[in-house]
Design a protein around this motif. Structure first.
Motif, PDB file in Angstrom:
ATOM      1  N   UNK A 100     -33.255  22.632 -41.377  1.00  0.00           N
ATOM      2  CA  UNK A 100     -33.985  22.643 -40.101  1.00  0.00           C
ATOM      3  C   UNK A 100     -33.739  23.891 -39.264  1.00  0.00           C
ATOM      4  N   UNK A 101     -32.639  24.583 -39.525  1.00  0.00           N
ATOM      5  CA  UNK A 101     -32.348  25.801 -38.764  1.00  0.00           C
ATOM      6  C   UNK A 101     -32.971  27.040 -39.394  1.00  0.00           C
ATOM      7  N   UNK A 102     -33.716  26.871 -40.474  1.00  0.00           N
ATOM      8  CA  UNK A 102     -34.335  28.019 -41.131  1.00  0.00           C
ATOM      9  C   UNK A 102     -35.203  28.845 -40.168  1.00  0.00           C
ATOM     10  N   UNK A 103     -36.038  28.217 -39.306  1.00  0.00           N
ATOM     11  CA  UNK A 103     -36.822  29.026 -38.361  1.00  0.00           C
ATOM     12  C   UNK A 103     -35.940  29.852 -37.422  1.00  0.00           C
ATOM     13  N   UNK A 104     -34.797  29.272 -37.004  1.00  0.00           N
ATOM     14  CA  UNK A 104     -33.891  30.014 -36.137  1.00  0.00           C
ATOM     15  C   UNK A 104     -33.258  31.181 -36.882  1.00  0.00           C
ATOM     16  N   UNK A 121     -27.052  29.522 -33.707  1.00  0.00           N
ATOM     17  CA  UNK A 121     -27.234  29.091 -35.097  1.00  0.00           C
ATOM     18  C   UNK A 121     -25.901  28.969 -35.818  1.00  0.00           C
ATOM     19  N   UNK A 122     -25.024  29.952 -35.624  1.00  0.00           N
ATOM     20  CA  UNK A 122     -23.725  29.904 -36.283  1.00  0.00           C
ATOM     21  C   UNK A 122     -22.861  28.766 -35.750  1.00  0.00           C
ATOM     22  N   UNK A 123     -22.938  28.512 -34.453  1.00  0.00           N
ATOM     23  CA  UNK A 123     -22.093  27.464 -33.860  1.00  0.00           C
ATOM     24  C   UNK A 123     -22.635  26.076 -34.202  1.00  0.00           C
ATOM     25  N   UNK A 124     -23.877  25.828 -33.833  1.00  0.00           N
ATOM     26  CA  UNK A 124     -24.467  24.504 -34.046  1.00  0.00           C
ATOM     27  C   UNK A 124     -24.728  24.228 -35.520  1.00  0.00           C
ATOM     28  N   UNK A 125     -24.828  25.282 -36.327  1.00  0.00           N
ATOM     29  CA  UNK A 125     -25.084  25.112 -37.756  1.00  0.00           C
ATOM     30  C   UNK A 125     -23.846  24.821 -38.572  1.00  0.00           C
TER      31      UNK A 125
END
Length: 343
Positions: free
Chosen positions: A247-251, A296-300
Motif C-alpha cells: 500500500x505504500x508503493x505510491x508513497x 514512509x520509512x517510519x510508518x513502513x
C-alpha cells in the motif's frame, strides 16, 4: 500498531523541524569552510532557522514520553531470532536523545554567537575562534544526525540494519533544507520584505547546490538498496519490498520522483538554473518529497496490514498544520527581530 501511522506523522514533523533548525547553521558552516563569498548574503537568514530548536525540543519530549507509540520495537516480541540489542535500551535512548539535542542546540547557538562576533571583530583571535567552531559543526551534525536516524527510523524494525542508513538520512535532510531555504528566499525576494536586497545570482547558486545534493542523495539511495539486493539478504530486503510493492508503493515512488526525477531532470538543464520560479518549484518538490520519504520509512516499519496513508485522518492534518503554523510564526518573528525582514 493501529495508531502508529498517525503517530508517525508527528515523528515525521519532528524530524523535519529538527533538521531545518540544524541545517541553517550547518549550511552556514559549510559555506564558511569552503570560503564561499556568497555566504555573507545568506548566512544570517539561514541561521535564523535555529529559532525552531525549542519547537523541536517540545516535539522530542512528547515523542519520548509516549515511547510505546513512537518506537515499534517496544511492542514487538523479543526472542532468540530477534534479540533486542543494548542500543535499544529505552532509558539509555531517552538520555542520549535529550543529551544529544541539548548539546547540538548549545553548540549551534555558540556558532551563531561567534559568527555575529566575527562580523564586528576582525581580530585574528575572533576569526580563529569562529573558524574552530565552524569546524566542529559538520562533525557534530554527522554524529547526531546518525543517532537520530538510527533511533527514529532504522531501528523501528527490530533486527533491521543498514551500515549507510545514517549517511543516507542526514544527507537527505540536508537536501531537504536546501529545498526549503530556496523556497523561503524566493518568496522573501518576491515579497519585497527583505531589509537588504539579495544578489540576483543567489537563486542560481542554490540551484547548483540542490543539483549536487540531489545526485549525492540518489547515489546513497541506490547504494543502500544495491548492497542488500546484490548480497541477497532476504530479511533486509523485506522492508524494501513491503514499502515498494504494497500500500505504500505510491508513497515510495512519489518521493523518488519528487527528490530525484523532478530535481535532476529540471536542474540539469542550464536555463532552468537561472529561472527563480522553476528553482523554487524544485525546492518545494524536494521538501514535500523528503516529508513523504521520512514518513514512509517510519510508518513502513510495521506489517503492511497496518499501513496508514498520511493525511487520511483529521489527527494527521491537525498534527501537521499545527506544527507548520507555529514554525512559520517562529521563523517570521526571528527574522523580524533580527532586522532581516520588515514587519
Amino acid at each position: 500498531m493501529q495508531n502508529f501511522g498517525s503517530w508517525s506523522v508527528l515523528t515525521t514533523n519532528f524530524l523535519i523541524v529538527l533538521f531545518i533548525a540544524m541545517n541553517g547553521v550547518t549550511f552556514s558552516s559549510i559555506l564558511h569552510l569552503c570560503n564561499g563569498k556568497w555566504r555573507f548574503a545568506v548566512r544570517r537568514l539561514a541561521c535564523s532557522m535555529s529559532v525552531l530548536f525549542p519547537i523541536a525540543g517540545i516535539l522530542l519530549v512528547v515523542l519520548l514520553a509516549k515511547g510505546g507509540s513512537t518506537f515499534t520495537w517496544m511492542a514487538q516480541p523479543h526472542d532468540a531470532a530477534h534479540p533486542i540489542s543494548e542500543w535499544l535500551n529505552y532509558p539509555f535512548l531517552v538520555i542520549r536523545e535529550i543529551a544529544g539535542f541539548l548539546f547540538i542546540w548549545f553548540l549551534y547557538s555558540l556558532f551563531i554567537k561567534y559568527q555575529a562576533a566575527s562580523d564586528v571583530d576582525q581580530s585574528y583571535a575572533a576569526q580563529r575562534r569562529f573558524r574552530n567552531i565552524a569546524l566542529l559543526i559538520p562533525v557534530a551534525y554527522v554524529l547526531y544526525g546518525t543517532m537520530v536516524a538510527w533511533d527514529f527510523e532504522m531501528t523501528q524494525l527490530l533486527g533491521w540494519h543498514s551500515a549507510s542508513y545514517g549517511f543516507y538520512t542526514f544527507q537527505s535532510n540536508f537536501q531537504m533544507f536546501l529545498g526549503f531555504f530556496t523556497v523561503v528566499v524566493f518568496f522573501l525576494i518576491r515579497s519585497g520584505k527583505l531589509t537588504k536586497e539579495l544578489p540576483a545570482h543567489i537563486m542560481n547558486y542554490m540551484a547548483q547546490f540542490m543539483l549536487g545534493m540531489t545526485i549525492l542523495w540518489t547515489y546513497l539511495y541506490f547504494t543502500q538498496y544495491l548492497i542488500m539486493w546484490y548480497g541477497r539478504f532476504p530479511e533486509d530486503m523485506n522492508r524494501y519490498f513491503n514499502m515498494m510493492n504494497h500500500d505504500f508503493a505510491p508513497l515510495w515512488w512519489t518521493f523518488l520522483a519528487l527528490k530525484f526525477v523532478i530535481p535532476f531532470c529540471t536542474l540539469a538543464i542550464t536555463p532552468n538554473r537561472h529561472n527563480p520560479p522553476v528553482i523554487a518549484m524544485v525546492g518545494g518538490s524536494i521538501l514535500v518529497g523528503t516529508w513523504i520519504e521520512r514518513y514512509t520509512w517510519i510508518a513502513g516499519s510495521v506489517d503492511p496490514k497496518f499501513y496508514h496513508i498520511p493525511m487520511s485522518s483529521l489527527v494527521d492534518i491537525l498534527f501537521t498544520v499545527g506544527v507548520a503554523v507555529v514554525s512559520w510564526i517562529a521563523v517570521k518573528w526571528a527574522m523580524t527581530r533580527q532586522g532581516l525582514i520588515r514587519a
